[in-house]
Design a protein around this motif. Structure first.
Motif, short mmCIF file in Angstrom:
data_model
loop_
_atom_site.label_atom_id
_atom_site.label_comp_id
_atom_site.label_asym_id
_atom_site.label_seq_id
_atom_site.Cartn_x
_atom_site.Cartn_y
_atom_site.Cartn_z
N HIS A 137 -27.33 -44.88 -8.43
CA HIS A 137 -27.65 -46.27 -8.01
C HIS A 137 -26.97 -47.31 -7.97
O HIS A 137 -25.76 -46.35 -7.19
CB HIS A 137 -27.57 -47.41 -10.56
N PHE A 194 -24.94 -50.85 -7.29
CA PHE A 194 -24.22 -52.08 -8.80
C PHE A 194 -23.21 -52.98 -8.09
O PHE A 194 -22.79 -52.10 -6.68
CB PHE A 194 -23.81 -51.96 -9.96
N GLN A 250 -20.05 -56.23 -7.84
CA GLN A 250 -19.17 -57.53 -8.40
C GLN A 250 -19.18 -58.52 -7.89
O GLN A 250 -18.18 -57.81 -7.14
CB GLN A 250 -18.37 -56.62 -9.70
N LEU A 291 -20.16 -57.01 -13.66
CA LEU A 291 -21.13 -56.39 -12.66
C LEU A 291 -22.73 -56.67 -12.54
O LEU A 291 -23.17 -57.11 -13.83
CB LEU A 291 -21.31 -54.99 -14.30
N TRP A 326 -26.39 -55.47 -12.14
CA TRP A 326 -27.48 -53.91 -10.73
C TRP A 326 -28.35 -54.20 -9.72
O TRP A 326 -28.64 -55.95 -9.49
CB TRP A 326 -28.08 -52.98 -12.13
N TYR A 332 -20.67 -50.89 -5.41
CA TYR A 332 -20.24 -49.30 -6.16
C TYR A 332 -21.65 -48.75 -6.35
O TYR A 332 -22.38 -48.93 -6.42
CB TYR A 332 -20.26 -49.68 -8.14
N TYR A 368 -27.10 -40.88 -15.64
CA TYR A 368 -26.56 -39.36 -16.15
C TYR A 368 -27.87 -39.66 -17.17
O TYR A 368 -28.42 -38.43 -17.20
CB TYR A 368 -25.43 -40.72 -17.52
N ASN A 414 -31.08 -44.49 -17.13
CA ASN A 414 -30.78 -45.48 -16.08
C ASN A 414 -29.24 -46.29 -16.38
O ASN A 414 -28.33 -47.23 -16.00
CB ASN A 414 -30.86 -47.24 -15.95
N GLN A 415 -28.03 -45.65 -17.64
CA GLN A 415 -26.94 -45.13 -17.65
C GLN A 415 -26.08 -44.65 -16.37
O GLN A 415 -26.84 -43.37 -16.57
CB GLN A 415 -26.98 -44.88 -19.58
N ALA A 416 -25.47 -45.39 -16.14
CA ALA A 416 -24.54 -44.28 -15.22
C ALA A 416 -22.85 -43.93 -15.54
O ALA A 416 -22.07 -44.53 -16.37
CB ALA A 416 -23.82 -45.56 -13.86
N ASP A 417 -22.92 -42.51 -15.36
CA ASP A 417 -21.58 -41.74 -15.69
C ASP A 417 -20.65 -41.80 -14.84
O ASP A 417 -19.46 -41.01 -15.33
CB ASP A 417 -22.16 -40.50 -16.33
N TRP A 461 -18.68 -42.98 -11.34
CA TRP A 461 -18.99 -44.09 -10.86
C TRP A 461 -17.89 -44.24 -9.35
O TRP A 461 -17.21 -43.24 -9.53
CB TRP A 461 -18.45 -45.78 -11.09
N GLY A 462 -17.91 -44.77 -8.53
CA GLY A 462 -17.31 -44.44 -6.78
C GLY A 462 -16.14 -45.55 -7.03
O GLY A 462 -16.01 -46.81 -8.14
N GLN A 463 -15.31 -45.84 -6.46
CA GLN A 463 -14.74 -46.60 -6.52
C GLN A 463 -14.50 -48.15 -5.87
O GLN A 463 -13.84 -49.37 -5.85
CB GLN A 463 -13.02 -46.06 -5.17
#
Lengths: 118, 111
Positions: free
Chosen positions: A35, A37, A39, A45, A47, A95, A100, A103-106, A108-110
């Protein structure tokens, strides 16, 4: 350890283009949906887009459909977001994230900051 | 305006418990059990704290728990610690568009 490292952000003029990259390591990249995302500074946040394991299925938020393109190169373990016709309201931290389940993200990048301004 | 409704802020003293609510509709939270919660410290990336309504990923303290009733999901943090001070976002996910809906975020202050 799982790592996602975004790059490619920066300052771009309205109407311009930018390509973000997300280098993945520490897991089997080709085994996960991915994904993007975003912000906006001081905001919540949102999507943006998702892509399946092979790169065949791609979905987008209505706000970016037709302007952004998500893609991936499983040989390079890299996720991309090609952004065009950029608008001021696209200004945000972007991001990449690993899916996971449903569509739940486990992971993340910085994040990488994209600023659209003249 | 966010699709899911969270309180803008909550607060508690160290050692106390706080609960953050996340209200949606029968089309999202009320139907799906793919509810997740993210913690975000200033200047940092979001971190998954709860998935599938109440599952804790490895490494997340058991002080964090999630639940759902009807169209409302909740995150409870017990035994508050200073490092829990952060923004918390709820998320309702599904297999159909819009796939991911976020709440507007709740700022937790540890007094």
């Amino acid at each position: 350890d799982v790592q996602l490292v975004e790059s490619g952000g920066g300052l771009v003029q309205p109407g311009g283009s930018l390509r973000l990259s997300c280098a993945a390591s520490g897991f089997t990249f080709s085994g996960h949906w991915m994904h993007w995302f975003r912000q906006a500074p001081g905001e919540g946040l949102v999507w943006v887009s998702r892509i399946d394991k092979s790169g065949t299925t791609r979905n987008y938020a209505d706000s970016v459909k037709g302007r952004f393109t998500i893609s991936r190169d499983n040989a390079k373990n890299t996720l991309y977001l090609q952004m065009s016709s950029l608008r001021a309201e696209d200004t945000a931290y972007y991001y990449c994230a690993r899916d996971y389940y449903y569509n739940q993200a486990d992971q993340w990048g910085q994040g990488t900051l994209v600023t659209v301004s003249s | 305006q966010s699709a899911l409704t969270q309180p803008r802020s909550v607060s508690g003293s160290p050692g106390q418990s706080v609960t953050i609510s996340c209200t949606g509709t029968s089309r999202d939270i009320g139907t799906y059990n793919y509810i997740s919660w993210y913690q975000q410290h200033p200047g940092r990336a979001p971190k998954l704290m709860i998935s599938d309504v109440s599952k804790r990923p490895s490494g997340v303290p058991d002080r964090f728990s999630g639940s759902k009733s009807g169209n409302t999901a909740s995150l409870t943090i017990s035994g508050l610690q200073a490092e829990d001070e952060a923004d918390y976002y709820c998320c309702s996910c599904s297999g159909s568009y819009p796939f991911v809906l976020f709440g507007g975020g709740t700022k937790l202050t540890v007094l």
